[in-house]
Design a protein around this motif. Structure first.
Motif, PDB file in Angstrom:
ATOM      1  N   LEU B 206      34.336  42.700  42.901  1.00 26.05           N
ATOM      2  CA  LEU B 206      33.589  42.553  41.648  1.00 26.05           C
ATOM      3  C   LEU B 206      32.340  43.430  41.644  1.00 26.05           C
ATOM      4  CD1 LEU B 206      33.668  38.688  41.048  1.00 26.05           C
ATOM      5  CD2 LEU B 206      34.970  40.450  39.837  1.00 26.05           C
ATOM      6  N   ASP B 207      31.708  43.550  42.818  1.00 22.08           N
ATOM      7  CA  ASP B 207      30.479  44.342  42.916  1.00 22.08           C
ATOM      8  C   ASP B 207      30.775  45.797  43.263  1.00 22.08           C
ATOM      9  OD1 ASP B 207      28.767  42.108  42.364  1.00 22.08           O
ATOM     10  OD2 ASP B 207      29.267  41.391  44.375  1.00 22.08           O
ATOM     11  N   ILE B 208      31.659  46.019  44.213  1.00 19.90           N
ATOM     12  CA  ILE B 208      31.982  47.393  44.617  1.00 19.90           C
ATOM     13  C   ILE B 208      32.468  48.207  43.411  1.00 19.90           C
ATOM     14  CG2 ILE B 208      33.569  48.800  46.008  1.00 19.90           C
ATOM     15  CD1 ILE B 208      33.530  46.585  48.115  1.00 19.90           C
ATOM     16  N   TYR B 209      33.321  47.589  42.613  1.00 16.31           N
ATOM     17  CA  TYR B 209      33.873  48.293  41.451  1.00 16.31           C
ATOM     18  C   TYR B 209      33.080  48.022  40.164  1.00 16.31           C
ATOM     19  CZ  TYR B 209      37.776  48.352  44.761  1.00 16.31           C
ATOM     20  OH  TYR B 209      38.544  48.487  45.883  1.00 16.31           O
ATOM     21  N   PRO B 213      30.143  43.477  34.367  1.00 18.35           N
ATOM     22  CA  PRO B 213      29.810  43.693  32.945  1.00 18.35           C
ATOM     23  C   PRO B 213      31.053  43.762  32.059  1.00 18.35           C
ATOM     24  CG  PRO B 213      28.610  45.228  34.374  1.00 18.35           C
ATOM     25  CD  PRO B 213      29.623  44.543  35.233  1.00 18.35           C
ATOM     26  N   LYS B 214      32.082  44.435  32.556  1.00 16.34           N
ATOM     27  CA  LYS B 214      33.286  44.573  31.725  1.00 16.34           C
ATOM     28  C   LYS B 214      33.978  43.216  31.527  1.00 16.34           C
ATOM     29  CE  LYS B 214      37.363  47.453  31.027  1.00 16.34           C
ATOM     30  NZ  LYS B 214      38.505  48.024  31.772  1.00 16.34           N
ATOM     31  N   LEU B 215      33.979  42.406  32.588  1.00 12.88           N
ATOM     32  CA  LEU B 215      34.560  41.066  32.466  1.00 12.88           C
ATOM     33  C   LEU B 215      33.795  40.235  31.436  1.00 12.88           C
ATOM     34  CD1 LEU B 215      35.137  40.349  36.260  1.00 12.88           C
ATOM     35  CD2 LEU B 215      36.939  40.483  34.527  1.00 12.88           C
TER      36      LEU B 215
ATOM     37  N   TRP C  65      43.545  42.065  37.709  1.00 14.21           N
ATOM     38  CA  TRP C  65      42.083  41.985  37.627  1.00 14.21           C
ATOM     39  C   TRP C  65      41.549  40.640  38.122  1.00 14.21           C
ATOM     40  CZ3 TRP C  65      39.110  43.059  32.380  1.00 14.21           C
ATOM     41  CH2 TRP C  65      37.849  43.631  32.670  1.00 14.21           C
ATOM     42  N   MET C  66      42.239  39.585  37.743  1.00  8.53           N
ATOM     43  CA  MET C  66      41.732  38.240  38.050  1.00  8.53           C
ATOM     44  C   MET C  66      41.718  37.943  39.544  1.00  8.53           C
ATOM     45  SD  MET C  66      40.416  36.710  35.512  1.00  8.53           S
ATOM     46  CE  MET C  66      39.928  38.281  34.769  1.00  8.53           C
ATOM     47  N   LEU C  67      42.472  38.708  40.338  1.00  3.47           N
ATOM     48  CA  LEU C  67      42.414  38.488  41.781  1.00  3.47           C
ATOM     49  C   LEU C  67      41.009  38.758  42.308  1.00  3.47           C
ATOM     50  CD1 LEU C  67      45.915  39.707  42.870  1.00  3.47           C
ATOM     51  CD2 LEU C  67      44.794  37.672  43.766  1.00  3.47           C
ATOM     52  N   HIS C  68      40.379  39.795  41.794  1.00  3.30           N
ATOM     53  CA  HIS C  68      39.003  40.081  42.212  1.00  3.30           C
ATOM     54  C   HIS C  68      38.072  38.932  41.833  1.00  3.30           C
ATOM     55  CE1 HIS C  68      39.465  44.187  43.692  1.00  3.30           C
ATOM     56  NE2 HIS C  68      40.373  44.345  42.745  1.00  3.30           N
ATOM     57  N   VAL C  69      38.289  38.394  40.662  1.00  6.13           N
ATOM     58  CA  VAL C  69      37.470  37.268  40.208  1.00  6.13           C
ATOM     59  C   VAL C  69      37.717  36.040  41.084  1.00  6.13           C
ATOM     60  CG1 VAL C  69      37.025  35.706  38.275  1.00  6.13           C
ATOM     61  CG2 VAL C  69      37.426  38.154  37.845  1.00  6.13           C
ATOM     62  N   ALA C  70      38.970  35.806  41.418  1.00  7.13           N
ATOM     63  CA  ALA C  70      39.311  34.613  42.195  1.00  7.13           C
ATOM     64  C   ALA C  70      38.748  34.673  43.610  1.00  7.13           C
ATOM     65  CB  ALA C  70      40.830  34.451  42.242  1.00  7.13           C
ATOM     66  N   ILE C  71      38.712  35.863  44.176  1.00  4.89           N
ATOM     67  CA  ILE C  71      38.252  35.974  45.571  1.00  4.89           C
ATOM     68  C   ILE C  71      36.817  35.465  45.723  1.00  4.89           C
ATOM     69  CG2 ILE C  71      37.594  37.720  47.306  1.00  4.89           C
ATOM     70  CD1 ILE C  71      40.309  39.113  46.628  1.00  4.89           C
ATOM     71  N   GLU C  72      36.037  35.654  44.686  1.00  4.70           N
ATOM     72  CA  GLU C  72      34.655  35.141  44.760  1.00  4.70           C
ATOM     73  C   GLU C  72      34.625  33.612  44.818  1.00  4.70           C
ATOM     74  OE1 GLU C  72      30.361  36.153  42.695  1.00  4.70           O
ATOM     75  OE2 GLU C  72      32.084  35.979  41.368  1.00  4.70           O
ATOM     76  N   VAL C 139      47.332  47.186  36.509  1.00 11.51           N
ATOM     77  CA  VAL C 139      46.114  47.636  35.841  1.00 11.51           C
ATOM     78  C   VAL C 139      45.049  46.538  35.896  1.00 11.51           C
ATOM     79  CG1 VAL C 139      47.392  49.207  34.341  1.00 11.51           C
ATOM     80  CG2 VAL C 139      46.927  46.858  33.563  1.00 11.51           C
ATOM     81  N   LYS C 140      43.891  46.838  35.355  1.00 10.40           N
ATOM     82  CA  LYS C 140      42.794  45.860  35.284  1.00 10.40           C
ATOM     83  C   LYS C 140      42.244  45.935  33.875  1.00 10.40           C
ATOM     84  CE  LYS C 140      41.619  46.401  40.200  1.00 10.40           C
ATOM     85  NZ  LYS C 140      43.019  46.802  40.425  1.00 10.40           N
ATOM     86  N   GLU C 141      42.935  45.357  32.909  1.00  9.56           N
ATOM     87  CA  GLU C 141      42.582  45.505  31.504  1.00  9.56           C
ATOM     88  C   GLU C 141      42.439  44.189  30.771  1.00  9.56           C
ATOM     89  OE1 GLU C 141      41.780  48.191  29.959  1.00  9.56           O
ATOM     90  OE2 GLU C 141      42.494  49.794  31.260  1.00  9.56           O
ATOM     91  N   THR C 142      43.186  43.178  31.208  1.00  5.87           N
ATOM     92  CA  THR C 142      43.277  41.962  30.411  1.00  5.87           C
ATOM     93  C   THR C 142      42.856  40.759  31.245  1.00  5.87           C
ATOM     94  OG1 THR C 142      45.157  42.986  29.293  1.00  5.87           O
ATOM     95  CG2 THR C 142      44.830  40.640  28.920  1.00  5.87           C
ATOM     96  N   LEU C 143      42.104  39.890  30.629  1.00  2.63           N
ATOM     97  CA  LEU C 143      41.616  38.706  31.341  1.00  2.63           C
ATOM     98  C   LEU C 143      42.714  37.674  31.559  1.00  2.63           C
ATOM     99  CD1 LEU C 143      38.183  38.073  29.584  1.00  2.63           C
ATOM    100  CD2 LEU C 143      38.675  39.409  31.638  1.00  2.63           C
TER     101      LEU C 143
END
Lengths: 223, 223, 223, 223, 223, 223
Positions: B206-209, B213-215, C65-72, C139-143
């Motif tokens: 989330l931070d590295i990339y 803000p986009k989320l 995309w949500m994998l990055h969010v989930a890891i936090e 991709v990383k486009e959609t929530l």
């Protein structure tokens, strides 16, 4: 409708051992390219090559009661072969049943359904070829039959037929044809050895099998 | 209709080795997320990562005749790639053909059908990625073509394209793009190394990339 | 619609460890034969038996995309569980994400989609149970959402539920039932040990479970 | 990577009409048994036989943005052909897009994914051959390409190729071969008419095609 | 290995007509819930209910030569039943073969593979139950057998067995059991009529079949 | 474990009728692209669009006993929804059960398994969406539950949720959200009407939705 056939003709242990030694691909070719079960039947662990005399089980979907009945019918060197009466992935068989089957001389299981306790079965050295791996439990409510003809993964199997299984899948040899198939398989093994040497030296199948004229006659063009 | 194309352009051994080193996932990303064969193409044993120049085969269902024809067209470092003209699980290829192919410099087989003699192929160290494992035999009656463009497991493959294969599956790189894809792959490998260290230290993607803000802009709510 | 739930109830580490020790088949039976994910969920390498607290992810097809969010959201001992909102085989997860997840205490991934970098994940000892292995990028486009209830491979999973996974597949235990399921599982393990000994000695399930009268009553015929 | 090719060669309307008249099975045979898309491509309603010039679309899984882009490229008599970059069943296309496509002269859709609004499409007379019927919605986030070569349901299709579709499925004819395939198809239709009469009168294919000697030579035994 | 059995026992036309009248579901139940072919066998058009005496065909994948041989063996009221020796979706059969078969008295085709010319077959009123619809052509190179026992879509079928087929699928009745199955089916039809009236009036199956005590005994709780 | 929940909250008939009128695709979009059952759920005959209040059934594989129990729980306008506890294609439901269900006010069946008596159900006008059509019979031996939450074809369904079904498939609307989803669906229908007219006149979605700038920004190239 629900019967247990107690008398099963069995092929001699020597013939069964010979078929195991030849392996699935060779046995299948030796009997005229027949007898293969569907390719979705996969071993739970690799590297095993066995053969055994089939004790067959026809069981309802999601009901493993008949496995207990079948285990009593086992003799040394038998293989359990189970087909559900309609498609089912449930785990009909696990380590307790394997313990019981091994104690009665059983050398493996062929099941057109699911199996579970993979870790234990692997540790015990009890090989299974199955359609699925699943821990989903089963009930014991409805009868089936033991040692009647079944269709398992697309192949007709009768009690006493020889099942050969290895990493290539599962093949059935009819009881009455086992000795003659073994003879043909052994002959094939010997022939393959000679061919393997010629191919390893770089000689081409095109020449060894004299395919070039037939290919030309059929119209193959080199461009 | 049935032709054997004898002239095949080949990418240099260095580029091919570089692509093998990068592996399937990296090469696939490096060329813009294209070139993957269908995910049902699985290795017969794990742990191998190879690349090779494609010798393509279009074969009828259940007929492996063209494999013999294709083996004559192999040069050192080539990979055989077979697509049946309609879906088929038969075991087109086994240890004898592998012996012959290896003697001609072949480093593996990609087949949108079945393969057999798994135990022998594993012992020989001849890797195969296939749709199925099946001992079901084939005939030698109908012609196909060699080194023509084929669609294999959903991907267009032409003779001389580079095939990269490992435990993640199979990817094709067009002949004309191989050098540039390798460059992109190597760059990607270098970048990943830096990212890996940061992630391993607990820093978040989330931070590295800079994704936060986009989320937020897209409307993600933390509750 | 796209939310990240940050508060997740978690079962104690002792209960989770106990469920891991019992394994999938036993836990599934102990809770009344429920909770199994579909049998197509297979481990990328065998021999692992784990349990963890679920951090759930609902993700669009082909979008990780949500994998990055989930890891936090991970804490020590958690397991990631991802379900796409429609069927998808893409490789959502690879070695970089695994590096990040491990750094946050994650013990594995359950994904009703594809995974890649199998060789690296195996070397890292990061276990994954997935529907597919595929290097196809995302991709990383959609929530999507994190820690909402999801249906993964046919099972309802809520954040904080305990996931047990081994070579038999994947089973979910509801957060509120975990302690009682563990008690039942441990009791079952003890009972099985006794049965295993009797079966190993050759005693039959037919006799141990007193099945003969019920089989006869249902009409089973021995011929 | 994401491009829209605006110049597409198109086969004459007469040739396209002739191919539609011949139908899928005849066209497929006339061009040497090639060009069939996978048999899972089924019409949403039966009884239609059409042909059109392909406008191709490569789209991400679950993202139908490129359909809007492709519709602008349509001319009278074109057919939309969409392949996702990885397997997807989502409903990319419904009655609004069909309304737009019809207004631009489009005669149908071939999609290796899902379609929805079946009732409306049927009422409008807009035929679709698809892999799935699904109302699952898509997003508009990621680019794809229009009028580039695609692999759709196992067949390579380039913009301007002729697509023939009816209840038997979907077949592609290369742009450059369309006229010659039509000639061969018409010849085949004429020949079949004669054969049909002889067969209807009870004459056997064994005799009409003089098969008996070849069957005997191959070893067929009548018992 | 390749044989044509010319003598086939046939069940009387009256019994066959009676079984057709009862339909698949009733016949299947009347013979003890056996004989169903796999549920993927679907009619090419709906609304037909037929029965016929099986002329069986074992054919190689992608090779329809034996259909010509089998057609000569047809007598009035027979049904062709084809199983490929390994899985295949090719279109083995179309309108010309149907014309020939109809001229010889054939009432339909059951094929565990593909069929084509759906529009023509529908117009001709020639019903087919198949695994697939596909225009993909076949060759005539390799022998198979006619009127030998086959496994078709998971069911063992011998020449002269009665095949019943309707919108519910396909069921086989053994030649020797046909008369007795018809008697049981007719009895079942009569019983169902009475039940249907009671159910239509709002009476519950729970009461008609006296299920409440057994449900309670098994432990069903109303909450 | 086996329970029948007798109190079920139901949405008003007006809301249910409104959702039926909107249809599956619109309802699915209106509630944020969620709620679709898997696309393999297909109607046994086409042209029906219904909605109803779910009476849910969790049943063992191959056992239809709970259907009788569930029928007693039906009120006017309800829909039966059955999920087996493991995958099963058996024909759980036929014309007798449909007669009984209709007599109790039931408007259809959603079943993640098989159904039979298709001809009769069609004649009766009793619509079914199922995974399979199969005459394979079931037993009445093992309990399940009625009106408990189930996962059916990948979607969580609770008793009293509204099910909408038509030729596009099946969608579930949570009980608590039904009124608000209907409002959103009606709004969507109105908006679509306007768009349909503009699209029919040849105006492009690219312009109506102002997509050109965003496409350019993402990098789409016209060549």
């Amino acid at each position: 409708m629900a019967v247990v056939v107690q008398e099963v003709p069995r092929v001699s242990a020597e013939v069964i051992a010979g078929l195991a030694n030849a392996g699935v691909a060779t046995v299948h070719e030796a009997q005229g390219r027949k007898g293969m079960l569907a390719s979705y039947m996969r071993p739970i662990y690799s590297g095993v090559r066995i053969a055994g005399s089939a004790v067959t089980i026809s069981a309802p979907p999601g009901d493993n009661w008949m496995l207990h009945v079948a285990i009593e019918q086992l003799t040394q060197g038998d293989l359990l072969v189970l087909a559900p009466t309609s498609p089912c992935d449930n785990g009909y068989f696990g380590d307790l049943l394997a313990t019981s089957a091994m104690a009665r001389g059983c050398c493996g299981l062929i099941i057109d359904a699911g199996v579970r306790d993979i870790r234990d079965l692997t540790a015990m050295g009890f090989p299974v070829w199955s359609k699925a791996i699943s821990a989903q439990g089963t009930v014991k409510e409805t009868l089936g039959s033991v040692n009647v003809p079944i269709v398992c993964a697309g192949a007709l199997i009768e009690a006493g037929d020889v099942i050969v299984a290895d990493d290539d899948g599962v093949c059935v040899v009819k009881h009455a044809e086992a000795a003659e198939v073994l003879a043909a398989a052994d002959k094939r093994l010997a022939l393959e050895e000679a061919k393997r040497k010629r191919l390893a030296s770089g000689e081409l199948g095109l020449d060894i099998y004299a395919m070039r004229p037939k290919l030309a006659e059929k119209g193959l063009k080199y461009v």
